[in-house]
Design a protein around this motif. Structure first.
Motif, PDB file in Angstrom:
ATOM      1  N   ILE A 148     -58.798 -76.016  46.269  1.00 17.97           N
ATOM      2  CA  ILE A 148     -57.960 -77.108  46.771  1.00 17.97           C
ATOM      3  C   ILE A 148     -57.476 -77.932  45.579  1.00 17.97           C
ATOM      4  N   PRO A 149     -56.185 -78.203  45.472  1.00 21.32           N
ATOM      5  CA  PRO A 149     -55.662 -78.915  44.308  1.00 21.32           C
ATOM      6  C   PRO A 149     -56.364 -80.256  44.079  1.00 21.32           C
ATOM      7  N   SER A 150     -56.728 -80.506  42.832  1.00 20.02           N
ATOM      8  CA  SER A 150     -57.454 -81.738  42.490  1.00 20.02           C
ATOM      9  C   SER A 150     -56.527 -82.940  42.385  1.00 20.02           C
ATOM     10  N   ASP A 151     -55.211 -82.689  42.253  1.00 17.88           N
ATOM     11  CA  ASP A 151     -54.273 -83.787  42.056  1.00 17.88           C
ATOM     12  C   ASP A 151     -53.517 -84.162  43.332  1.00 17.88           C
ATOM     13  N   ARG A 152     -53.949 -83.644  44.482  1.00 12.56           N
ATOM     14  CA  ARG A 152     -53.280 -83.942  45.755  1.00 12.56           C
ATOM     15  C   ARG A 152     -54.113 -84.892  46.612  1.00 12.56           C
ATOM     16  N   LYS A 153     -53.432 -85.591  47.504  1.00 10.65           N
ATOM     17  CA  LYS A 153     -54.090 -86.422  48.517  1.00 10.65           C
ATOM     18  C   LYS A 153     -54.390 -85.507  49.697  1.00 10.65           C
ATOM     19  N   VAL A 154     -55.650 -85.260  49.949  1.00 10.71           N
ATOM     20  CA  VAL A 154     -56.047 -84.252  50.929  1.00 10.71           C
ATOM     21  C   VAL A 154     -56.294 -84.891  52.297  1.00 10.71           C
ATOM     22  N   ILE A 155     -55.598 -84.360  53.292  1.00  7.73           N
ATOM     23  CA  ILE A 155     -55.728 -84.808  54.684  1.00  7.73           C
ATOM     24  C   ILE A 155     -56.527 -83.763  55.446  1.00  7.73           C
ATOM     25  N   GLY A 156     -57.615 -84.158  56.072  1.00  7.46           N
ATOM     26  CA  GLY A 156     -58.411 -83.245  56.882  1.00  7.46           C
ATOM     27  C   GLY A 156     -57.943 -83.242  58.323  1.00  7.46           C
ATOM     28  N   PHE A 157     -58.056 -82.081  58.972  1.00  5.35           N
ATOM     29  CA  PHE A 157     -57.623 -81.938  60.365  1.00  5.35           C
ATOM     30  C   PHE A 157     -58.438 -80.828  61.009  1.00  5.35           C
ATOM     31  N   GLY A 158     -58.913 -81.036  62.238  1.00  5.83           N
ATOM     32  CA  GLY A 158     -59.833 -80.076  62.821  1.00  5.83           C
ATOM     33  C   GLY A 158     -59.467 -79.485  64.164  1.00  5.83           C
ATOM     34  N   ALA A 159     -58.202 -79.378  64.526  1.00  5.18           N
ATOM     35  CA  ALA A 159     -57.842 -78.798  65.826  1.00  5.18           C
ATOM     36  C   ALA A 159     -56.567 -77.996  65.725  1.00  5.18           C
ATOM     37  N   ALA A 160     -56.520 -77.077  64.809  1.00  6.74           N
ATOM     38  CA  ALA A 160     -55.279 -76.354  64.521  1.00  6.74           C
ATOM     39  C   ALA A 160     -54.833 -75.468  65.665  1.00  6.74           C
TER      40      ALA A 160
END
Length: 444
Positions: free
Chosen positions: A254-266
């Motif tokens: 996972i890119p270290s320079d990105r703002k990561v959004i988690g989501f759990g119902a794809a």
């Protein structure tokens, strides 16, 4: 005291997680408890398979023949009805909330086994297609029913139909108040009438993990005068705690320079009324400023529709059975988003908070119990994707403060020992009331 918990499964889904954590915690606290499920898939000594009815040859043959004839008739009827576009009896609704009938036990469960057992209390969890409504009425032990959703006091739907302003769960399900969007046989009315027939005079003690779910039950036409205790679900803090975000991102690419959004119902994306609200999340992601700065981490598998709808880079973990890996994935996120149309008790939000990740969710159902607005996360205006975007930006820009607050709240308000103590109080109250001889009536 000996307690029997009953649930649809021992793994997968919030109810199974809650039931497994509860039976483990009860036994660790010295309470003799067993979780019974139709099919055991784990190795826990506290889990068993539900006994099935003992049937003779003729009973088995008759049951098989009935099921076989039913399948043949459907195979004949459905193609013809599809060809002429005429389904006068098929239940259909635009309400995206999950529906089940529970007219019978699909696993052929033997309720007489409960009545002849030495269990003192029966704690029902998510029991659809496991213990039928008619069989619940036959249980001759004190019953505690843990509400993982609103199905016990609704019709066939598992939550009030908030998207169509359907209030039948409060006033009763009748022909004259059926929503215009419901066509064919009104399964919701049929299911509600069966609950009324078999359970209206059955004394059942309820527990609700959120104030909202408690209030749903207490304002329902079926069970407004039943006892309902507020008892949260159990969190496993030996698993869900913060990990090194940089290390986790490195491990999963996972890119270290990105703002990561988690989501759990794809998997739940179809339609604007889909209960998990995935379509609203996609609309929100399309509204992000500087989308190249973001990355979506999906907890679960994705399909072709997902790939065609997504507007920012993403990583899909696939189904995650190991909670340790799940906790690591939470730790890789800057913010977790749960855009559900309605929620009772969002385990995903609490798990994220336990890993020091603030959560964004619509201010509906029980999410207000978990998320303190702009303190531990962000409560967005219901079904407004623009406010979801603002919530994501707010949580990331106030990350340090919100992360610490979220972590502290998860530890202070969802204490394992306190939750077990509350359950024991409920079990003892139900048993005492039952032994008092007033178990056939209603209670305020």
């Amino acid at each position: 005291m000996k307690v029997l918990l009953i649930n649809f499964k021992d793994s997968g889904g919030g109810a199974a997680i809650a039931a497994m954590r509860l039976v483990q915690a009860l036994n660790e606290a010295g309470v003799d408890a067993i979780l019974a499920v139709p099919e055991k898939t784990c190795s826990s000594p506290y889990v068993m398979e539900l006994p099935r009815k003992k049937r003779n040859f003729f009973s088995k043959a008759f049951r098989w023949l009935g099921n076989y004839i039913g399948k043949i008739l459907l195979q004949i009827y459905l193609p013809i009805a599809d060809r002429i576009h005429f389904h006068p009896f098929r239940f259909s609704t635009t309400n995206g909330i999950f529906h089940t009938t529970n007219f019978k036990s699909e696993c052929d469960f033997d309720v007489n086994w409960i009545n002849s057992s030495d269990f003192d209390v029966v704690n029902l969890h998510w029991i659809n297609d496991v213990v039928s409504t008619k069989d619940i009425a036959k249980i001759s032990k004190p019953i505690v029913w843990t509400m993982h959703d609103s199905w016990p006091c609704c019709g066939a739907e598992h939550h009030p139909n908030v998207m169509e302003d359907d209030t039948r769960w409060q006033v009763g399900y009748y022909r004259h108040n059926k929503p215009a969007s419901t066509h064919g046989i009104d399964l919701c009315r049929k299911v509600w009438n069966q609950k009324k027939k078999y359970l209206s005079n059955k004394d059942i003690t309820f527990t609700a993990p959120s104030i909202w779910e408690h209030d749903v039950l207490k304002s329902s036409a079926l069970f407004k005068d039943r006892d309902c205790y507020l008892v949260p679900n159990i969190m496993d803090y030996s698993v869900f705690y913060p990990r090194d975000s940089k290390l986790v991102r490195l491990l999963f690419g996972i890119p270290s320079d990105r703002k990561v959004i988690g989501f759990g119902a794809a998997g739940d994306m179809d339609g604007s009324k889909a209960m998990k609200g995935s379509s609203l999340l996609f609309e929100a992601l399309r509204r992000l400023e500087n989308p190249e700065q973001y990355f979506l981490l999906v907890f679960g598998p994705v399909g072709s529709k997902f790939k065609s709808e997504i507007s920012i880079p993403f990583f899909s973990s696939g189904y995650v059975a190991n909670p340790q890996i799940l906790a690591c994935l939470y730790s890789a996120c800057n913010v977790f988003v749960n855009p559900s149309i309605i929620e009772n008790f969002s385990y995903t939000c609490l798990e994220a908070m336990s890993c020091a990740v603030p959560a964004v969710a619509f201010d509906v159902g029980g999410t207000g119990c978990l998320i303190d607005h702009k303190v531990t996360g962000y409560l967005a205006a219901p079904y407004n994707p623009v406010d979801i975007v603002y919530g994501i930006e707010y949580c990331i820009s106030h990350s340090e403060e919100l992360s610490e607050n979220a972590f502290m709240k998860s530890r202070e308000e969802y204490n394992r020992e306190e939750t077990v103590r509350k359950y024991v109080v409920v079990y003892e109250a139900a048993l005492k009331k039952f032994q008092g001889g007033d178990h056939g009536g209603r209670h305020a």
